[in-house]
Design a protein around this motif. Structure first.
Motif, short mmCIF file in Angstrom:
data_model
loop_
_atom_site.label_atom_id
_atom_site.label_comp_id
_atom_site.label_asym_id
_atom_site.label_seq_id
_atom_site.Cartn_x
_atom_site.Cartn_y
_atom_site.Cartn_z
N LEU A 89 -9.18 -10.03 15.48
CA LEU A 89 -7.98 -9.56 14.80
C LEU A 89 -7.15 -10.71 14.23
CD1 LEU A 89 -6.68 -6.70 17.11
CD2 LEU A 89 -7.82 -6.49 14.89
N PHE A 90 -6.65 -10.49 13.05
CA PHE A 90 -5.77 -11.45 12.38
C PHE A 90 -6.39 -12.84 12.35
CE2 PHE A 90 -3.04 -8.91 15.47
CZ PHE A 90 -2.90 -7.81 14.64
N ALA A 91 -7.68 -12.89 12.11
CA ALA A 91 -8.39 -14.17 12.19
C ALA A 91 -7.73 -15.22 11.29
CB ALA A 91 -9.84 -13.99 11.80
N ALA A 92 -7.57 -16.41 11.83
CA ALA A 92 -6.99 -17.51 11.07
C ALA A 92 -7.84 -17.77 9.83
CB ALA A 92 -6.89 -18.75 11.94
N ASP A 93 -7.18 -18.07 8.74
CA ASP A 93 -7.85 -18.38 7.47
C ASP A 93 -8.62 -17.20 6.88
OD1 ASP A 93 -6.97 -21.10 7.65
OD2 ASP A 93 -8.63 -21.50 9.02
N SER A 94 -8.27 -15.99 7.33
CA SER A 94 -8.89 -14.79 6.76
C SER A 94 -7.81 -13.95 6.08
CB SER A 94 -9.58 -13.96 7.84
OG SER A 94 -8.62 -13.27 8.63
N TRP A 95 -8.24 -13.03 5.20
CA TRP A 95 -7.30 -12.12 4.55
C TRP A 95 -6.55 -11.29 5.59
CZ3 TRP A 95 -7.47 -6.73 4.67
CH2 TRP A 95 -6.56 -6.07 3.81
N GLY A 96 -7.24 -10.82 6.62
CA GLY A 96 -6.62 -10.00 7.65
C GLY A 96 -5.52 -10.70 8.41
N GLY A 97 -5.59 -12.00 8.49
CA GLY A 97 -4.59 -12.78 9.19
C GLY A 97 -3.48 -13.29 8.29
N GLN A 98 -3.49 -12.87 7.04
CA GLN A 98 -2.42 -13.23 6.11
C GLN A 98 -1.34 -12.15 6.11
OE1 GLN A 98 -4.30 -13.85 2.31
NE2 GLN A 98 -5.54 -15.57 3.05
N TRP A 99 -0.17 -12.49 5.59
CA TRP A 99 0.93 -11.54 5.53
C TRP A 99 0.64 -10.42 4.53
CZ3 TRP A 99 3.28 -12.80 9.61
CH2 TRP A 99 3.59 -14.13 9.94
N HIS A 100 1.07 -9.23 4.87
CA HIS A 100 1.10 -8.17 3.87
C HIS A 100 1.97 -8.68 2.71
CE1 HIS A 100 2.43 -4.49 1.87
NE2 HIS A 100 1.38 -3.88 2.39
N PRO A 101 1.55 -8.45 1.46
CA PRO A 101 2.27 -9.05 0.33
C PRO A 101 3.73 -8.66 0.22
CG PRO A 101 0.60 -7.46 -0.40
CD PRO A 101 0.34 -7.74 1.03
N ASP A 102 4.13 -7.53 0.79
CA ASP A 102 5.53 -7.13 0.74
C ASP A 102 6.40 -7.90 1.73
OD1 ASP A 102 4.82 -5.30 -1.16
OD2 ASP A 102 5.10 -3.53 0.09
N PHE A 103 5.76 -8.63 2.63
CA PHE A 103 6.53 -9.26 3.72
C PHE A 103 6.20 -10.74 3.86
CE2 PHE A 103 6.04 -4.73 4.61
CZ PHE A 103 7.37 -4.37 4.58
N GLU A 104 6.05 -11.39 2.73
CA GLU A 104 5.86 -12.84 2.72
C GLU A 104 7.16 -13.52 3.14
OE1 GLU A 104 3.28 -14.75 2.05
OE2 GLU A 104 1.80 -13.36 1.18
#
Length: 206
Positions: A89-104
């Motif tokens: 889950l939320f793997a580092a350096d992956s899309w899943g571990g990046q912020w949702h674009p509304d909450f940067e």
């Protein structure tokens, strides 16, 4: 309802990762029904905008982003943590571990140390970041209502913070979990349990 001013209040956004909040995220299918029923994204956006307009400090409480070796050889990793590791889950350096674009995050926001399990306080710098800024009121939004948000609220109460939960700016996997978070467990640790519309009105001031 309580007063939330910029000199005493911090808004804590919990785990707004793509894996939780975006189509294609690993956990979005489990959250989608509840999240959409409470209009999670819309309400979180409204609160963040209102808090920034009021000059309130925004802090990001971040779950540990999975990295190879996490939880291996841990004596007491719970089944919950073991499943998280299996899913990466939320793997580092992956899309899943990046912020949702509304909450940067924006300049001036506080990115807290990642928490390993649930509480945003445990083994992080949240307490010192709040204390050094003179903030003793915390508003909690994000995910999940009955795990990280609730655990952070409970820990905050134990530290003497004024804690506010927002029913429709968080989500969980089931309606039962939401009920437990806000109707059963929440009242034992929160000073205020409110909704987005009420909170935004107060943040906007007289």
């Amino acid at each position: 309802m309580a007063v939330y001013d910029s000199g005493s209040t911090g808004l804590i956004i919990t785990d707004p990762y793509n894996d939780f909040m975006s189509e294609g995220g690993k956990l979005w299918p489990r959250l989608k029904d509840v999240a959409e029923s409470v209009h999670l994204h819309e309400h979180m956006r409204e609160i963040v905008v209102a808090a920034r307009a009021a000059g309130i400090t925004v802090l990001y409480s971040r779950h540990r982003r999975w990295r190879p070796g996490d939880y291996e050889n841990w004596r007491n990793a719970t089944p919950y943590l073991q499943r998280a590791a299996k899913l990466q889950l939320f793997a580092a350096d992956s899309w899943g571990g990046q912020w949702h674009p509304d909450f940067e995050p924006e300049p001036g926001d506080v990115l807290l140390h990642e928490h390993w399990a649930q509480s945003g306080f445990a083994n992080t710098d949240l307490d010192v970041q709040l204390t050094q800024r003179g903030l003793d009121r915390i508003i909690l939004i994000g995910l999940l209502a009955n795990t990280c948000v609730e655990s952070t609220a409970r820990f905050g109460m134990e530290h003497g913070y004024h804690v506010t939960l927002v029913r429709d700016a968080t989500a969980a996997y089931t309606a039962e979990a939401m009920h437990a978070a806000h109707e059963i467990n929440g009242p034992t640790c929160a000073n205020e349990i409110t909704d987005t519309a009420s909170l935004v009105r107060v943040l906007a001031g007289p």
